[in-house]
Design a protein around this motif. Structure first.
Motif, PDB file in Angstrom:
ATOM      1  N   THR A 254     -10.299  45.823 -12.958  1.00 56.07           N
ATOM      2  CA  THR A 254      -9.223  44.915 -12.572  1.00 56.07           C
ATOM      3  C   THR A 254      -7.842  45.543 -12.709  1.00 56.07           C
ATOM      4  OG1 THR A 254     -10.645  43.125 -13.372  1.00 56.07           O
ATOM      5  CG2 THR A 254      -8.378  42.571 -12.882  1.00 56.07           C
ATOM      6  N   LEU A 255      -7.646  46.390 -13.700  1.00 58.71           N
ATOM      7  CA  LEU A 255      -6.332  46.997 -13.931  1.00 58.71           C
ATOM      8  C   LEU A 255      -6.214  48.395 -13.327  1.00 58.71           C
ATOM      9  CD1 LEU A 255      -5.648  45.900 -17.622  1.00 58.71           C
ATOM     10  CD2 LEU A 255      -5.138  44.696 -15.484  1.00 58.71           C
ATOM     11  N   ASP A 256      -7.256  48.850 -12.682  1.00 58.11           N
ATOM     12  CA  ASP A 256      -7.250  50.193 -12.098  1.00 58.11           C
ATOM     13  C   ASP A 256      -6.140  50.344 -11.059  1.00 58.11           C
ATOM     14  OD1 ASP A 256      -7.988  52.747 -11.305  1.00 58.11           O
ATOM     15  OD2 ASP A 256      -9.867  52.146 -10.353  1.00 58.11           O
ATOM     16  N   ALA A 257      -6.024  49.378 -10.139  1.00 56.54           N
ATOM     17  CA  ALA A 257      -5.031  49.492  -9.064  1.00 56.54           C
ATOM     18  C   ALA A 257      -3.598  49.525  -9.584  1.00 56.54           C
ATOM     19  CB  ALA A 257      -5.227  48.372  -8.049  1.00 56.54           C
ATOM     20  N   PRO A 258      -3.175  48.578 -10.438  1.00 56.00           N
ATOM     21  CA  PRO A 258      -1.792  48.680 -10.919  1.00 56.00           C
ATOM     22  C   PRO A 258      -1.539  49.890 -11.800  1.00 56.00           C
ATOM     23  CG  PRO A 258      -2.954  46.896 -12.042  1.00 56.00           C
ATOM     24  CD  PRO A 258      -3.821  47.334 -10.895  1.00 56.00           C
ATOM     25  N   PHE A 259      -2.523  50.275 -12.599  1.00 53.51           N
ATOM     26  CA  PHE A 259      -2.341  51.440 -13.471  1.00 53.51           C
ATOM     27  C   PHE A 259      -2.105  52.694 -12.632  1.00 53.51           C
ATOM     28  CE2 PHE A 259      -3.811  54.933 -16.198  1.00 53.51           C
ATOM     29  CZ  PHE A 259      -3.119  54.654 -17.360  1.00 53.51           C
ATOM     30  N   TRP A 260      -2.868  52.836 -11.539  1.00 55.85           N
ATOM     31  CA  TRP A 260      -2.765  54.017 -10.675  1.00 55.85           C
ATOM     32  C   TRP A 260      -1.532  53.933  -9.778  1.00 55.85           C
ATOM     33  CZ3 TRP A 260      -5.157  54.918  -5.384  1.00 55.85           C
ATOM     34  CH2 TRP A 260      -5.148  56.286  -5.041  1.00 55.85           C
ATOM     35  N   ALA A 261      -1.373  52.804  -9.087  1.00 50.93           N
ATOM     36  CA  ALA A 261      -0.289  52.690  -8.120  1.00 50.93           C
ATOM     37  C   ALA A 261       1.081  52.773  -8.773  1.00 50.93           C
ATOM     38  CB  ALA A 261      -0.424  51.376  -7.342  1.00 50.93           C
ATOM     39  N   ASN A 263       1.684  54.083 -11.727  1.00 50.80           N
ATOM     40  CA  ASN A 263       1.762  55.218 -12.648  1.00 50.80           C
ATOM     41  C   ASN A 263       2.244  54.751 -14.024  1.00 50.80           C
ATOM     42  OD1 ASN A 263       1.576  57.929 -13.433  1.00 50.80           O
ATOM     43  ND2 ASN A 263       3.703  58.347 -12.859  1.00 50.80           N
ATOM     44  N   LEU A 264       1.534  53.759 -14.574  1.00 47.33           N
ATOM     45  CA  LEU A 264       2.020  53.072 -15.771  1.00 47.33           C
ATOM     46  C   LEU A 264       2.042  53.944 -17.019  1.00 47.33           C
ATOM     47  CD1 LEU A 264       0.406  49.531 -15.411  1.00 47.33           C
ATOM     48  CD2 LEU A 264       2.794  50.180 -15.072  1.00 47.33           C
ATOM     49  N   GLY A 265       1.059  54.822 -17.166  1.00 52.18           N
ATOM     50  CA  GLY A 265       1.002  55.594 -18.401  1.00 52.18           C
ATOM     51  C   GLY A 265       0.638  54.713 -19.586  1.00 52.18           C
ATOM     52  N   MET A 266       1.064  55.105 -20.783  1.00 54.60           N
ATOM     53  CA  MET A 266       0.685  54.364 -21.988  1.00 54.60           C
ATOM     54  C   MET A 266       1.713  53.285 -22.337  1.00 54.60           C
ATOM     55  SD  MET A 266      -2.224  55.285 -22.910  1.00 54.60           S
ATOM     56  CE  MET A 266      -2.709  55.845 -21.272  1.00 54.60           C
ATOM     57  N   PRO A 267       1.239  52.135 -22.803  1.00 53.98           N
ATOM     58  CA  PRO A 267       2.161  51.100 -23.268  1.00 53.98           C
ATOM     59  C   PRO A 267       2.775  51.488 -24.606  1.00 53.98           C
ATOM     60  CG  PRO A 267      -0.096  50.462 -23.750  1.00 53.98           C
ATOM     61  CD  PRO A 267      -0.172  51.743 -22.959  1.00 53.98           C
ATOM     62  N   THR A 268       3.956  50.978 -24.863  1.00 51.13           N
ATOM     63  CA  THR A 268       4.583  51.173 -26.169  1.00 51.13           C
ATOM     64  C   THR A 268       4.316  49.986 -27.094  1.00 51.13           C
ATOM     65  OG1 THR A 268       6.637  50.286 -25.249  1.00 51.13           O
ATOM     66  CG2 THR A 268       6.403  52.688 -25.312  1.00 51.13           C
TER      67      THR A 268
END
Length: 450
Positions: A254-261, A263-268
């Motif tokens: 489910t989070l693959d598309a936003p993470f990739w599109a 380029n979110l990287g790691m949360p703080t």
């Protein structure tokens, strides 16, 4: 002349995303580019059975499972494949006969099985989530490069055209600046096949069936674990020591598309805003987890919220929706919002009238598509040298899983987690750092030297 083994290993030196010149022989001269890859499977029930069926056209040389009864169908279908209960023995005895290994075990065993295979130069396909803790993710990422293997995580949505649309539309400016992502999933369903509540915690000890090697199921876990059918098969997912709850089960989809599109990287920051039921050992009935991602270049910070159980995002009038589906994801932009289902297969803009107008002039397709066969053929093509490194190779999959596992930690322990990815440390609750790299039982230690 290069041998078959030399060729299969040398193809893996390609970097992520690089295109590969076609090869017309796997090793010995005169052999066809369609020569079968010699595959071994660790776990052949559940997802293992699905993966086995999808890759059954290759040369299946070894099958490994701790449960003879669950493995019976695979043993019957592939009678020539050698049978094992312990993958360490399988790799030791058959290493020279195996080109690649498919790992479909409970989450806590993904890492040692995958690393053991890579240490012998075997290409690897590992179910999602890639690993059970953050250190394992990073070690697998290092290992794939160090051992020069073709790697793939089993989140099939990453090979779809849908996820490519999401990134292309975002990069074309269709959504504008995205500052919020909302995701939700109906489970855990405690009356379904994958989650079940125990009668006690820890679950009451029961006699181990003769068909099961329980010690091998426990694998790398430190400490006594009694057999109970609530742990095996399938419903281990709800137990944090072995699985990663609904978030771990579905975020890699489910989070693959936003993470990739994006380029979110790691949360703080990751915080459990809502958490109903459960404990530090077992999944809550429902949860709402907030991830805070910092700005990336010109892209603004992003707040991502995951909802499961009976929790959902609130409907917004501008979406034009009467209700939300049972699972899905919405990227909220200042120009438009985009919605997918639980997987990124079929994205669309919302509201409907915006989507209808947008479809008249869709942005150019710029990202290469994966053809028939999806993420399985993407992996086998790369092994043969006939295609690029798979999209969900461990360079990418390790980071997607690391982000997911931080959310699982917030779900498990509650409260706020402040994370420094550069040092791999939780800065506000140092007592949780021991869960970023869990202890390992003797005989199951891998990856410490890379």
């Amino acid at each position: 002349m290069k041998t078959r083994r030399h060729f299969l290993t040398s193809t893996a030196a390609l970097t992520a995303g690089a295109w590969v010149a076609p090869r017309f022989a796997i090793g010995q001269s005169g052999r066809s580019a369609n020569e079968k890859i010699q595959l071994a499977f660790v776990g052949v029930g559940g997802r293992g059975w699905d993966n086995l069926n999808a890759l059954g056209g290759e040369d299946i040389v070894a099958l490994c499972d701790i449960d003879d009864q669950r493995a019976a169908g695979a043993f019957e279908r592939f009678p020539k494949a050698k049978r094992f209960r312990d993958y360490r023995e399988m790799l030791d005895k058959m290493g020279k006969e195996i080109d690649a290994v498919v790992v479909s075990t409970p989450d806590h065993s993904h890492f040692p099985a995958t690393m053991a295979a890579m240490e012998l130069g075997k290409h690897v396909f590992t179910e999602k989530p890639l690993a059970h803790n953050v250190w394992q993710c990073r070690a697998l990422k290092r290992g794939a490069k160090h051992y020069g293997v073709i790697s793939q995580m089993g989140n099939q949505g990453h090979a779809t055209e849908g996820i490519r649309f999401v990134r292309e539309w975002y990069e074309a400016g269709v959504l504008g600046q995205v500052t919020e992502v909302l995701a939700w999933f109906t489970g855990p369903d405690f009356n379904g096949p994958y989650f079940r509540k125990p009668d006690a915690m820890p679950p009451t000890a029961q006699p181990v069936p003769d068909t099961i090697d329980w010690d091998l199921w426990v694998g790398p876990h430190v400490g006594k674990v009694d057999y109970n059918p609530v742990l095996h098969p399938l419903t281990w997912r709800g137990f944090f020591e072995f699985g990663c709850a609904e978030l771990g089960d579905w975020a890699c989809h489910t989070l693959d598309a936003p993470f990739w599109a994006l380029n979110l990287g790691m949360p703080t920051v990751v915080e459990a805003e809502k958490r109903e039921g459960g404990s530090t050992l077992f999944t809550p009935d429902s949860s709402q987890i907030r991830f805070e991602f910092p700005a990336r270049g010109d892209a603004p910070p992003v707040t991502l919220r995951w909802h499961d159980g009976n929790l959902r995002p609130d409907l917004r009038p501008e979406w034009g929706l009467k209700e939300l589906a049972s699972d899905g994801m919405i990227m909220v932009g200042d120009q438009a919002s985009l919605m997918t289902g639980g997987r990124p297969d079929s994205p669309r803009l919302i509201p409907q009238d915006l989507w209808n107008e947008f479809r008249k002039d869709i942005p150019e397709r710029k990202i290469p598509r994966v053809g028939k066969g999806g993420h399985y053929k993407e992996w086998t093509d790369a092994i043969r040298g006939d295609g690029p490194m798979p999209g969900s190779n461990f360079d990418y999959a390790a980071e997607l899983t690391e982000m997911t596992l931080l959310g699982v930690m917030a779900m498990r322990f509650g409260g706020r987690i402040e994370y420094d990815a550069s040092s791999m440390k939780i800065t506000n609750r140092p007592e949780l750092n021991e869960y970023l790299k869990e202890p390992v039982r003797d005989g199951w230690v891998y990856g410490e030297k890379i």
